[in-house]
Design a protein around this motif. Sequence first.
Motif, PDB file in Angstrom:
ATOM      1  N   ASN A   1       2.471   1.855  -3.538  1.00 37.09           N
ATOM      2  CA  ASN A   1       1.722   2.302  -4.405  1.00 37.09           C
ATOM      3  C   ASN A   1       1.431   3.545  -4.390  1.00 37.09           C
ATOM      4  O   ASN A   1       1.268   4.319  -5.174  1.00 37.09           O
ATOM      5  N   GLN A   2       1.082   4.058  -3.099  1.00 36.04           N
ATOM      6  CA  GLN A   2       1.039   5.543  -2.759  1.00 36.04           C
ATOM      7  C   GLN A   2       2.133   6.446  -3.472  1.00 36.04           C
ATOM      8  O   GLN A   2       1.974   7.346  -4.073  1.00 36.04           O
ATOM      9  N   ARG A   3       3.384   5.845  -3.136  1.00 34.32           N
ATOM     10  CA  ARG A   3       4.729   6.709  -3.381  1.00 34.32           C
ATOM     11  C   ARG A   3       4.896   6.697  -5.256  1.00 34.32           C
ATOM     12  O   ARG A   3       5.353   7.360  -5.535  1.00 34.32           O
TER      13      ARG A   3
ATOM     14  N   GLU B   1       0.965  -1.170  -0.060  1.00 29.95           N
ATOM     15  CA  GLU B   1      -0.081   0.032  -0.018  1.00 29.95           C
ATOM     16  C   GLU B   1       0.845   1.445  -0.028  1.00 29.95           C
ATOM     17  O   GLU B   1       0.472   2.267  -0.833  1.00 29.95           O
ATOM     18  N   LYS B   2       2.098   1.315   0.837  1.00 27.83           N
ATOM     19  CA  LYS B   2       2.835   2.331   0.772  1.00 27.83           C
ATOM     20  C   LYS B   2       3.835   2.414  -0.417  1.00 27.83           C
ATOM     21  O   LYS B   2       3.637   3.692  -1.132  1.00 27.83           O
TER      22      LYS B   2
ATOM     23  N   ASP C   1       2.122   6.384  -6.978  1.00 26.70           N
ATOM     24  CA  ASP C   1       1.121   7.460  -7.499  1.00 26.70           C
ATOM     25  C   ASP C   1       1.869   8.940  -7.392  1.00 26.70           C
ATOM     26  O   ASP C   1       1.350   9.825  -8.358  1.00 26.70           O
ATOM     27  N   SER C   2       2.396   8.900  -6.253  1.00 27.43           N
ATOM     28  CA  SER C   2       3.095  10.468  -6.175  1.00 27.43           C
ATOM     29  C   SER C   2       4.188  10.725  -7.414  1.00 27.43           C
ATOM     30  O   SER C   2       3.992  11.666  -7.631  1.00 27.43           O
TER      31      SER C   2
END
Length: 439
Positions: free
Chosen positions: A243-245, A240-241, A247-248
């Motif tokens: 994927n968030q990064r 999850e982390k 996306d950033s």
Amino acid sequence: MTRLFIQFYCGVLLILFIAWVIQAYVFRGTTEAQNISVIETALSGGALLARDEIAAGGIENFDETLAGIQARFAYPVSVVERSERSLSETLFQRLDEGEAVLAGESIYVSLTGTSRLVELGPLPRFVGPRRSDILLGLTSVFLLVALAIAILLRPIARQFRSVERTALAIAEGDFAARIEGTGRRRSLPIVGAFNTMADRVESLLRSQKELLQAVSHEFRTPLARIKFATELVRSADTDEKRNQRVDSIDDATDKLDDLVAELLNYTRTDEQSQVAPRERVSAKGIAMDAIGQHAPLHPDIEFEPPAGAEEIDLVTYEAGLVRALGNLVGNAGKYAQSKVRVTISNGSNRVQFLVEDDGPGIPPADRRFIFEPFHRLSGDSQPGTGLGLALVRRICRRLGGSVTVDDSPLGGAAFKIDLPQSLLPMPRHSMVPGRAAGR
């Protein structure tokens, strides 16, 4: 430049000299030939009469006959041997055919049956300019014209040398170099055109330098975000982390892509390799195209189209105007709370497009900066690159107009584009439409 002037001056002198030679040749060939023919025709009767009288008097009365003829003629009459006169073969042939010929200052006829010639002359000199006088006059005119050309070309040569010196100075990096005034003498049109070109080049270079500095600053933020997010991806302990990064990183990459696209559109407005096409278009049609592009992106906003502008046409660069007006309509849609209004008016051979919204407006202190590249209002949370309004101003200038901002009766900002109704002549710029950008 001095060598070019000398070559030009020598060329002019050569042309004048050739003209002088041709004139002298034509005068000598035509005028003298005509005079000889006239003299021979006028005096041939007297010469033939003298010959006939001498022949009729016989050899025994030669002296008496000759004395009687000399008493009647106003010029000398004598009898000479052919060998005593150096005449051409053509003249001797004419004499043998019984004609009277003019040679030098005397006229001759052949004494039939003998080797002698009857000579009348030297003849009286005709009143008129001598050949030497004519050549002296032509030479004086030639020298006077040469001097006049040198005097007239001197200030022109001086101005061209100034152009050469200034061009070399600019080539060496002194972009502030200009051709100085020439005092009381009127400058050549090339001097003003050259200085205008130099001003334009200096302005473009200064603008590009400022733009490059701004671009370098704007690129740092998304690049820093990408670098930081990349480092965080390596240290992520969950999917999850991670994927968030990622996306950033995608968001920062998209911003870079938008920035590059807007930068290309901004710089293309200064291209001068093509002539932008101009055409007659409907002002209302331009506004409806801009509204049609951006209204679907803001479904909660009411876009009020212009009313009563069907008869307003203008001759301009359609794609550039659609781009500029579209940027304003897109900005208004992003900042409006509920309504965007577009109105069109004309007068004094000019057309005005007014785009208003009921958003927060623009503080007076920021109005002088919002048209600069990459300038964004403090606290602005809307997406954009800061090139949209700068592009609008640049396009309006290329179209011979301007863009200004004021307060709107709706409560927000009111942007006005003011353009000439007929853009003639069209500036030599190529403007390529692209995507709209934020304030």
